[in-house]
Design an enzyme around this catalytic site. Structure first.
Site, PDB file in Angstrom:
ATOM      1  N   ASP A  52      -7.532   3.115  -2.952  1.00 57.73           N
ATOM      2  CA  ASP A  52      -8.154   3.123  -1.639  1.00 57.73           C
ATOM      3  C   ASP A  52      -8.395   4.692  -1.346  1.00 57.73           C
ATOM      4  OD1 ASP A  52      -9.061   2.900   0.949  1.00 57.73           O
ATOM      5  OD2 ASP A  52      -7.608   1.946   1.916  1.00 57.73           O
ATOM      6  N   LYS A  56      -9.543  -7.063   8.305  1.00 62.25           N
ATOM      7  CA  LYS A  56      -8.562  -6.449   9.224  1.00 62.25           C
ATOM      8  C   LYS A  56      -8.831  -7.274  10.123  1.00 62.25           C
ATOM      9  CE  LYS A  56      -7.056  -2.145   6.903  1.00 62.25           C
ATOM     10  NZ  LYS A  56      -7.675  -0.614   6.815  1.00 62.25           N
ATOM     11  N   GLY A 111      -4.040  -4.446   6.695  1.00 62.00           N
ATOM     12  CA  GLY A 111      -3.274  -3.944   7.406  1.00 62.00           C
ATOM     13  C   GLY A 111      -3.810  -2.023   8.308  1.00 62.00           C
ATOM     14  N   SER A 126       1.132  -1.236   0.104  1.00 68.95           N
ATOM     15  CA  SER A 126       0.014  -0.591   0.609  1.00 68.95           C
ATOM     16  C   SER A 126       0.618   0.877  -0.058  1.00 68.95           C
ATOM     17  CB  SER A 126      -0.701   0.381   1.328  1.00 68.95           C
ATOM     18  OG  SER A 126      -1.638   0.905   1.028  1.00 68.95           O
ATOM     19  N   ASP A 178     -13.606  -1.724   3.471  1.00 70.14           N
ATOM     20  CA  ASP A 178     -13.155  -1.764   4.877  1.00 70.14           C
ATOM     21  C   ASP A 178     -13.501  -0.903   5.674  1.00 70.14           C
ATOM     22  OD1 ASP A 178     -10.966  -1.046   6.495  1.00 70.14           O
ATOM     23  OD2 ASP A 178      -8.864  -0.504   4.942  1.00 70.14           O
TER      24      ASP A 178
HETATM   25 MG   LIG Z   1      -8.486   0.651   3.391  1.00 67.70          MG
END
Ligand SMILES: [Mg+2]
Length: 369
Positions: free
Chosen positions: A188, A262, A290, A135, A238
């Site tokens: 994202d 997550k 993460g 990321s 997310d």
């Molecule tokens: Mg995210």
């Protein structure tokens, strides 16, 4: 197994390079480590809550308060045989999933060590190597990001995720695709857009993204479902998915086609596995996200990502992606093929360096007994 001692350690870890999302920029990461002791063994968990309530309402200080003043006392004298009951013991405390997750991770690591089994075996994982991506945050210049992508690809990472926000999106993705036309790429937004940006978001379809992650509100399902009907690009949720039931709602409404799991966000490994199983049954692929975890949280994420429906590369990078010095030994390494080999040592499979915990510790406290 009964817990003999539960200790909290607040760490402040300097980052190798600043990390910027649509919330802002950080140069160090604050996190809470939970140490759980019984019969001479120590289990470790992590609540990577950070200093500010940006990604989540939880912070390192709320995690501390919730574990010390509520969760720890619920474990006093309780016989624990497996992680599931922990989630149930904590169910009278609403929310605060990162606090709950950190304690459950520590207990799970401890149970695995006492049983002399690796965590991924206890969880029912089916892989001994997991695919991984990286990321990349928002930079000052597009050129810096392109350079970062080049470096990540050279290290073998299997997919590139870039953080985006309004005015750091279309131009950036256009430049990335001009330079790297075929790489597995995703973006994202961390909730930086609204449904009023629909025409703008439709332009993302031209970039052949693997997915667009959490473009709209952090607690929304309905607007994401409306957006998904208008986009070819699969949406991934997310922040919106805080529990098994959130996952069920999102899948039923068609709010996304992919879920980022997550374990810190959904209240621990047990809930993460339940959510994983639901997604598998519903043909929704998942990947492991993460939160700048230290090696402790990272090792827990690796174990979780061995479950069979984690078919997409996650955000579990090598230790040196974020930190000069990790608190585990060996550190997490990525192979030239962009995979992480899963340790077969008991528990999280990496030794925790207590002297490093002490080096980066800003406070510690025994909360049980
Ligand atoms: Mg995210």
């Amino acid at each position: 197994m009964r817990l003999e001692r539960l200790e909290l350690v607040h760490l402040k870890l300097p980052l190798v390079h600043f990390f910027e999302t649509s919330f802002g920029r950080v140069t160090e990461h604050e996190t809470i480590i939970v140490r759980a002791e019984s019969s001479g063994a120590v289990g470790y968990g992590e609540a990577p809550a950070s200093a500010a309530p940006s990604y989540s309402y939880e912070t390192v200080r709320t995690v501390w308060h919730i574990i010390r003043d509520f969760l720890a006392r619920k474990l006093q004298g309780v016989e624990i045989l497996k992680p599931g009951p922990i989630a149930e013991i904590f169910s009278s405390v609403r929310g605060h999933n990162m606090a709950k997750a950190a304690v459950e991770m520590a207990v799970l690591d401890l149970l695995a060590k006492l049983d002399r089994k690796p965590l991924h075996v206890i969880l029912g994982g089916t892989r001994d190597e997991i695919p991984t991506g990286i990321s990349l945050g928002i930079e000052d210049r597009i050129g810096d990001l392109l350079h970062g992508i080049e470096k990540a690809l050279a290290k073998g990472y299997q997919r590139i995720k870039v953080k985006i926000k309004p005015r750091w999106d279309i131009d950036v993705l256009t430049e990335i695709r001009r330079r790297f036309s075929n790489i597995p790429l995703m973006a994202d937004a961390n909730s930086a857009y609204g449904l009023s940006d629909l025409d703008h978001l439709k332009k993302f379809d031209e970039f052949n993204l693997m997915m667009l992650e959490q473009p709209l509100d952090y607690d929304d399902y309905v607007d994401h479902a409306k957006l998904q009907r208008e986009l070819r690009t699969p949406l991934c949720l997310d922040e919106s998915i805080r529990s098994y039931n959130d996952g069920r709602r999102a899948i039923e409404l068609g709010s996304c086609k992919i879920i980022n799991i997550k374990q810190a966000r959904v209240g621990g490994p047990y809930n993460a596995k339940m959510l994983h199983n639901l997604c598998a049954k519903s043909n929704v692929p998942v990947w492991c996200g993460g939160l700048l975890e230290s090696g402790i949280g990272r090792a827990h994420n690796i174990a979780l990502a061995t479950l069979p429906n984690f078919t997409l590369p996650g955000d579990i990078s090598a230790s040196d992606r974020y930190y000069h010095e990790d608190v585990i030994d060996p550190p997490v390494r990525v192979t030239p093929q962009g995979t992480i080999k899963v340790s077969n040592e008991p528990g999280i499979g990496h030794a925790v360096l207590e002297d490093r915990l002490q080096k980066y510790c800003v406070r510690r406290e025994v909360v049980l007994p």
